[in-house]
Write a protein that holds these residues in place. Sequence first.
Motif, mmCIF file in Angstrom:
data_model
loop_
_atom_site.group_PDB
_atom_site.id
_atom_site.type_symbol
_atom_site.label_atom_id
_atom_site.label_comp_id
_atom_site.label_asym_id
_atom_site.label_seq_id
_atom_site.Cartn_x
_atom_site.Cartn_y
_atom_site.Cartn_z
ATOM 1 N N TYR A 1 4.361 10.561 3.265
ATOM 2 C CA TYR A 1 5.380 10.071 2.332
ATOM 3 C C TYR A 1 4.835 8.868 1.560
ATOM 4 N N ASN A 2 4.194 7.973 2.270
ATOM 5 C CA ASN A 2 3.679 6.754 1.647
ATOM 6 C C ASN A 2 2.486 7.020 0.747
ATOM 7 N N THR B 1 13.879 6.470 5.063
ATOM 8 C CA THR B 1 12.722 5.750 5.600
ATOM 9 C C THR B 1 13.170 4.679 6.586
ATOM 10 N N PRO C 1 0.826 -1.212 0.000
ATOM 11 C CA PRO C 1 0.000 0.000 0.000
ATOM 12 C C PRO C 1 0.863 1.266 0.000
ATOM 13 N N ASN C 2 2.123 1.128 0.399
ATOM 14 C CA ASN C 2 3.027 2.275 0.410
ATOM 15 C C ASN C 2 3.949 2.284 -0.793
ATOM 16 N N ALA C 3 3.779 1.309 -1.687
ATOM 17 C CA ALA C 3 4.680 1.176 -2.836
ATOM 18 C C ALA C 3 6.133 1.196 -2.379
ATOM 19 N N ALA D 1 3.755 7.994 -2.428
ATOM 20 C CA ALA D 1 4.386 6.921 -3.209
ATOM 21 C C ALA D 1 3.373 6.064 -3.944
ATOM 22 N N LYS D 2 2.133 6.121 -3.510
ATOM 23 C CA LYS D 2 1.094 5.318 -4.165
ATOM 24 C C LYS D 2 -0.120 6.199 -4.398
ATOM 25 N N MET E 1 11.307 -2.121 -0.571
ATOM 26 C CA MET E 1 12.279 -2.685 0.368
ATOM 27 C C MET E 1 12.627 -4.135 0.060
ATOM 28 N N HIS F 1 15.116 5.944 -2.310
ATOM 29 C CA HIS F 1 14.390 7.128 -1.859
ATOM 30 C C HIS F 1 14.176 8.102 -3.002
ATOM 31 N N GLY G 1 11.268 7.583 -5.278
ATOM 32 C CA GLY G 1 9.918 7.843 -4.778
ATOM 33 C C GLY G 1 9.164 6.617 -4.302
ATOM 34 N N PHE G 2 9.889 5.570 -3.940
ATOM 35 C CA PHE G 2 9.216 4.425 -3.339
ATOM 36 C C PHE G 2 8.900 4.745 -1.884
ATOM 37 N N GLY G 3 7.859 4.119 -1.350
ATOM 38 C CA GLY G 3 7.417 4.426 0.005
ATOM 39 C C GLY G 3 8.233 3.710 1.066
ATOM 40 N N ALA G 4 7.813 3.920 2.314
ATOM 41 C CA ALA G 4 8.497 3.297 3.445
ATOM 42 C C ALA G 4 7.869 1.948 3.751
ATOM 43 N N CYS G 5 8.670 1.086 4.325
ATOM 44 C CA CYS G 5 8.170 -0.240 4.697
ATOM 45 C C CYS G 5 7.426 -0.127 6.013
ATOM 46 N N TYR H 1 -6.009 -8.040 -0.216
ATOM 47 C CA TYR H 1 -4.769 -8.338 0.497
ATOM 48 C C TYR H 1 -4.649 -9.828 0.776
#
Lengths: 636, 249, 259
Positions: free
Chosen positions: C83-84, C10, B170-172, C87-88, B175, B207, B210-214, C97
Amino acid sequence: MLDAKIPSGPIQDKWDKHRFELKLVNAANKRKYKVLVVGTGLAGASAAASLAELGYVVEAFTYNDSPRRAHSISAQGGINAAKNYTNDGDSIWRLFYDTLKGGDFRAREANVYRLAQLSNNIIDQCVAQGVPFAREYGGLLANRSFGGAQVSRTFYARGQTGQQLLLGAYSALSRAVGKKQVKMHTRKEMLDLVVIDGKARGIVTRDLVSGKIESHWGDAVILATGGYGNIFFLSTNALACNVTSIYRAYKKGAYFANPCFTQIHPTCIPVSGDHQSKLTLMSESLRNDGRIWVPKNKGDKRPPNEIPEEERDYYLERKYPSYGNLSPRDISSRSAKEVCDDGRGVSSTGYGVYLDFEDAIKRLGQKEIEARYGNLFEMYERIIGEDPYTTPMMIYPASHYTMGGLWVDYNLMSTIPGLHVLGEANFSDHGANRLGASALMQGLADGYFVIPYTIGDYFARNSFDKIDEEHEEFKKVEKAETEKINKMLSIKGKKTPTEFHRELGKVMWENCGMGRNESGLKKALELVPQIREEFWQNLTITGEADDLNIVLEKALRVADFLEFAEIMLWDALERKESCGGHFREEYQYPDGEAKRDDENFAHVAVWEYTGQENKPKRHIESLVFENVELAVRSYK
Amino acid sequence: MKLTLYIWRQKNAKSKGFMEKHQLDGVSEDMSFLEMLDVLNEQLIHEGKEPVAFDHDCREGICGTCSLTINGTPHGPEAATTCCQLHMRKFKDGDSIYIEPFRAKAFPVIKDLISDRSALDRIIQAGGFISVNTNQAQDANALPVSKEKADLAMDAAACIGCGACIAACPNASSMLFVAAKVSQFALLPQGQPERKRRVLSMVEQMHQEGFGACTNIYECEAVCPKQVSVRFIAQMNREYMGAYMKNEE
Amino acid sequence: MSIVSYLKSTILSKIVMAVTGIILLLFLIGHTLGNLQIFIGREVFNQYAYFLQSTGELLWVFRAVMLLSAILHIVTSVYLKFYNLKAKPQKYAVTNYVKATLSSRTMIWTGIAIACFLAYHLLHFTFGVTNPEHTKYNGYVEKGAGLYVEYNMPVPELIEGKYIEIPDGKILFKQKDVYKMVILGFKNPFISIVYIIGVIIVGFHLNHAIQSAFQTLGLNHPRYSPSIIAGSSTFSFLIALGLISIPVSVLLGIIGGVA
């Protein structure tokens, strides 16, 4: 006259001597030369990376979205090397001999010997790149045995050796891209070669996203664009694999060698219906433990588990007791075809044979079999929906590899100066049949260890006019390609490129597949032009030229297959012998074994383009065997 | 069987996309998912309509080109399977199937179901390699590697770079992809000299793309066709912490 | 290098989340165990509360650490959330899911709910703002006897924390009657429900948070991780159960019947 430029002297010293004789380009001058590398599989990526490390300016091209997707990635089983780590008597000489013999003595001795020599460097290089080869508990590299050899010399990384080696080459290439030593062009497909003043000086590509036709100049061009197995429509090749780049080079004057030498891989998953888009190969390593059989009686429709032992025909073990299920690919494939043609085939279509692990499971336990082949069994179950631990697998041969390719000399240069051809795209090392685990070896040997030396010699011996993309030859080719595309789009007929491809594939598979004969080949030579003619009158393409257009991409590839098919047929027709992957039904022994004709055909057949309407001209490069005796290939 | 397909159509990167409905009859359960789309496409071409563009190549689950989100799951319902290896026997007559591209800001859609995943290449270019020039290698057996470590490195190296992990997150977050490469080399003796540099520069590039955080929800691992484990993300976190603290730059 | 430059990474951000989360969790564990002393009785419970109050500077250090942890935890999580989201930007038409649990996907929302709940909790019990009638009571301990007595008469000269002799000769010690505060608070079913829901959300948050912290800090091993994940769930459940038991017991009259 074709000059293979094979160095003189004893075979063991040829490569060393040659490397000394090759002219060098001064380190500071290397950046003045630009090399275009088309294709980024094992051969292309390794070449691009190695040349960049030396200091050449390199541009690399792939039609995929990333160099990591090249079809080399699909090789499963392994890569051969003459390390003799298993202490079973292997040597460079033995690998050389096995490869030459496996190729039915239709390859150049000197090339094959060099390949065997370089095999060891490849393993070193790949390990240093972090390729996680299988290891023993002691921490040293593990080996397995493979078809066509009696020693264990195959290095492997689970069932994903091709992937791991490609990722190794890809990482080396990526490093160079990151350092701006290589300019990477993705989603760009080569449409044609540009020859200026008799030298390969560039290519014209189509940007698969924008549809833009673009020119790229260079001082040398390297084609590492793989084989043409997709001519059969169904093959184990990736769907986009095509003949365009090497065929276009052929039309520009590069000679094409042994186009009829195609390899049929014995262990593929059988066809299930008309919708089939490709055939899936399962590693030949399965033959190490699986036993191949069909029912003894024609039309025996009982489930395999109900057929008693005495009513099974383990035909490979019966016919070839010393190699048995590990007989070379061509023999194994042809035997499967024989029993199926005899009406004893299995699977819903009757074109399949069993590969049975029952004995192996009894002998080694299910756990060991799972460790060895788990991923292959899973893959089989996903596709067929049957569990190979309890029901024997069904397999059938499928087109897999093409030994034929553009003719190259010992320096891997084609008959067009400056056009170098590496890997499956050239013809050089496998003769009439390639042994398992040798494709990876050849691709990497060419890219890492041959071209970096030989291309320097070409640069050092030639002078180059300053050109750029505005040169009239580029404009001419761009214009021709644009016109061709516009013509295709304007036909507005009724049949899709896929339909034409399927039709061509059927003709080729039936007449120029596992078994070939004069009447079939002649018939195909009549049919192919008809299909081609219809293609140019009845093709339908949706969408526009200046857009991402999957139908147009396909049509451009099929158009070249439709022309290329003919040289393949001519070559098969004129090679009046059976050898390796080329089995002419007229030339066989009473027991069905291939009958080679060393007196008349111990040569490379090399085809020259002579215009659209003319039959191509057949040249000969005689093969001289100074170090081996031309034995009848026997795996009995 | 008969299916109702809802497929994402988008003319090009700039235009807005939409879901388009198609009815498809005569689907055999022996077809792969992509062969089912081939059939649809042939039908569309015959109707004079533009076929659905989707990425695919080897069709045997290893090249990582195919990239469809099927009914909300990248690569579809079957575990450890790319969509090219997914077969229609996993569906039943009358099913509705939603097909969308892999989505992430770093994966802009190029057309229909094709998205641009070159960000992954740039991450590798930033450090996903061992710097060894051709012919600089020593003998392959000079450095023993314990079988356990070699096997674990292979588990990580199995990544096919398809980007399903990112599409599912969901955060793209990328990681899992980055961690697989970092861990592969961190586990092998050959990877040691660049161990710290590598993780720092690959994460930095990750980073920038533009990929998201885990957020440790592990959806990446669940959809990974090669079942790359999230334990490698933990390993990368360790590698990163160590490298960050000792970094002098 | 600014104090929030860790946000550029991150991974560092996640480490900050994990470390501050662990600090807050340690507090919560102590808080839960302390609160459970209410089941032992009024004297012990009030004595415990008094002990906490009497730690002087340490208390302020402790409060500062908690406050800083909470702020970092919140700021980082909100930053990462934005931030997330960036990213999406485009969601799927259908989402399905496979493995992600509800608690793992709702951390930001449960986190926000917890922050609100915490604010209420502080306003209610610590600062006595929302219901001052719950926090106004004091208790008195008689020296030597150790008994807890309630004086209805105002004893204005008594100062908290000091022994004072009152006119009838007893020496008394004044404490806040925290016990009574809790009982009064939870006797109100609405307040109890708010607390019960709040605590359930805390448990839900922890269910993902604890094992996630292990992962972020690089602790993942095939032999131990299944236990860590199971332990994380069990532990969160126990914390929530322990905290819920107090309002439930008050509502059921198991404790605090006297109030």
